[in-house]
Write an enzyme that holds these catalytic residues in place. Structure first.
Site, PDB file in Angstrom:
ATOM      1  N   ALA A 261      48.424  50.547  39.424  1.00  0.00           N
ATOM      2  CA  ALA A 261      47.484  51.636  39.715  1.00  0.00           C
ATOM      3  C   ALA A 261      46.151  51.017  40.126  1.00  0.00           C
ATOM      4  CB  ALA A 261      47.329  52.567  38.507  1.00  0.00           C
TER       5      ALA A 261
ATOM      6  N   HIS B 227      40.147  45.949  40.685  1.00  0.00           N
ATOM      7  CA  HIS B 227      41.187  44.924  40.787  1.00  0.00           C
ATOM      8  C   HIS B 227      41.002  44.076  42.039  1.00  0.00           C
ATOM      9  CE1 HIS B 227      43.447  48.007  38.291  1.00  0.00           C
ATOM     10  NE2 HIS B 227      43.560  46.917  37.562  1.00  0.00           N
TER      11      HIS B 227
ATOM     12  N   GLN C 160      51.841  46.635  24.372  1.00  0.00           N
ATOM     13  CA  GLN C 160      50.422  46.802  24.076  1.00  0.00           C
ATOM     14  C   GLN C 160      50.005  48.263  23.952  1.00  0.00           C
ATOM     15  OE1 GLN C 160      49.306  44.723  27.825  1.00  0.00           O
ATOM     16  NE2 GLN C 160      47.712  46.275  28.010  1.00  0.00           N
TER      17      GLN C 160
ATOM     18  N   GLY D  95      38.337  41.412  34.262  1.00  0.00           N
ATOM     19  CA  GLY D  95      37.124  42.197  34.433  1.00  0.00           C
ATOM     20  C   GLY D  95      36.358  42.421  33.145  1.00  0.00           C
ATOM     21  N   GLN D  96      35.035  42.484  33.274  1.00  0.00           N
ATOM     22  CA  GLN D  96      34.164  42.712  32.119  1.00  0.00           C
ATOM     23  C   GLN D  96      34.398  44.075  31.475  1.00  0.00           C
ATOM     24  OE1 GLN D  96      29.795  42.273  32.741  1.00  0.00           O
ATOM     25  NE2 GLN D  96      29.644  44.134  31.488  1.00  0.00           N
TER      26      GLN D  96
ATOM     27  N   GLN E 124      39.081  42.490  25.434  1.00  0.00           N
ATOM     28  CA  GLN E 124      40.329  41.859  25.875  1.00  0.00           C
ATOM     29  C   GLN E 124      40.042  40.459  26.419  1.00  0.00           C
ATOM     30  OE1 GLN E 124      43.816  43.911  27.887  1.00  0.00           O
ATOM     31  NE2 GLN E 124      42.831  43.004  29.651  1.00  0.00           N
TER      32      GLN E 124
ATOM     33  N   ARG F 232      43.126  54.575  34.585  1.00  0.00           N
ATOM     34  CA  ARG F 232      43.256  55.856  33.881  1.00  0.00           C
ATOM     35  C   ARG F 232      42.428  56.964  34.529  1.00  0.00           C
ATOM     36  NH1 ARG F 232      44.330  52.226  29.690  1.00  0.00           N
ATOM     37  NH2 ARG F 232      46.079  52.846  28.375  1.00  0.00           N
TER      38      ARG F 232
END
Length: 284
Positions: free
Chosen positions: A32, A37, A61, A149-150, A155, A189
């Site tokens: 997605a 990205h 996860q 990514g920040q 994560q 999302r």
């Protein structure tokens, strides 16, 4: 762009590239795809000879099965975006390919307090699942650099800890959060939000921006409480709003007074009308 669905094919291709002296940049995703990205792909292109992207919606996860079922899948569009961005290799495995022996964890990773605060507390088991899949992907790809990514700040801290646990030589490169023109952090999302819900989701960005504007002037506890009240009043169920600093060992601390300067404001909240849980953070 080469597309591989089997581990053996991917490993064979990358072994040839490594033997030719090519440095490999890796961008793991769950698909997605959006411009956030693509910014990681671009960063990998600038810092690597060969760019590998993976798309795999990792079941281990997701602590909420419904969230896993509803996670957006846009493979055709993703392939087109990666091709246009100049990605060299896409790895698109099945669950069976990644977990041939089933989903039961074979290894427990000691992520310390990162598993007990913020996302760790809100999503029990989540980071163990992240550790499982990233460890497997790193073993397959064997990149020189890993680009993340920040927006998924915690994560990134977990993956940095993972690299130390598995004694990996891979360098983690954390890239800035990419936002829409309205300020909303780009997220897969977001595809589950309708136009009205997307506008409402901007309250996360507005809340973080207000904290950044006021954190050197106002009591930190009051700033957090005000942000929670504002989100709740606008139809969110708030998991947390916090101001954090990060120690040299990658652990998170929570400054509560003027003696310690917070580094990031972080938020996680569910937009009730859509049921979509969003996270964001802002460098202060």
């Amino acid at each position: 762009m080469y597309l591989f669905k089997r581990k053996e094919e991917l490993e064979r291709h990358l072994t040839t590239a490594r033997n030719e002296g090519k440095h490999i940049g890796f961008v793991p995703t769950m698909g997605a795809l959006h411009q956030g990205h693509i910014s990681l792909i671009n960063a990998a292109k600038e810092n690597s000879d060969l760019v590998v992207c993976s798309i795999f919606v990792n079941p281990t996860q997701f602590n909420d099965p419904k969230d896993f079922e509803k996670y957006p899948v846009t493979i055709d569009q993703d392939v087109q975006m990666l091709t246009e961005a100049g990605c060299d290799v896409l790895f698109l495995p099945s669950v069976q390919e990644m977990y041939p022996d089933g989903l039961t964890a074979k290894m427990h990773y000691d992520f310390g307090s990162l598993e007990t605060v913020l996302e760790g507390a809100a999503r029990p088991g989540h980071f163990q699942g992240v550790g499982q899949v990233v460890h497997r992907l790193l073993t397959l790809v064997q990149p020189d650099k890993l680009f993340m990514g920040q927006k998924d700040l915690q994560q990134c801290l977990v993956i940095n800890r993972l690299l130390k646990i598995i004694q990996s030589h891979v360098e983690l490169v954390m890239c800035p959060t990419v936002r829409g023109n309205d300020g909303l952090a780009m997220s897969s999302r977001n595809l589950r939000l309708n136009a009205t819900e997307r506008i409402n989701a901007l309250h996360l960005y507005k809340g973080l921006s207000e904290i950044k504007r006021q954190y050197q002037k106002e009591n930190l506890k009051t700033l957090k409480e005000n942000a929670v009240k504002e989100l709740t009043a606008n139809g969110f169920e708030v998991d947390y709003v916090e101001l954090i600093s990060i120690l040299e060992n990658g652990s998170v601390i929570f400054p509560e007074n003027a003696g310690v300067t917070p580094l990031y404001a972080v938020v996680a909240a569910k937009e009730v009308s859509s049921g979509v849980r969003l996270i964001d953070n802002m460098l202060l």
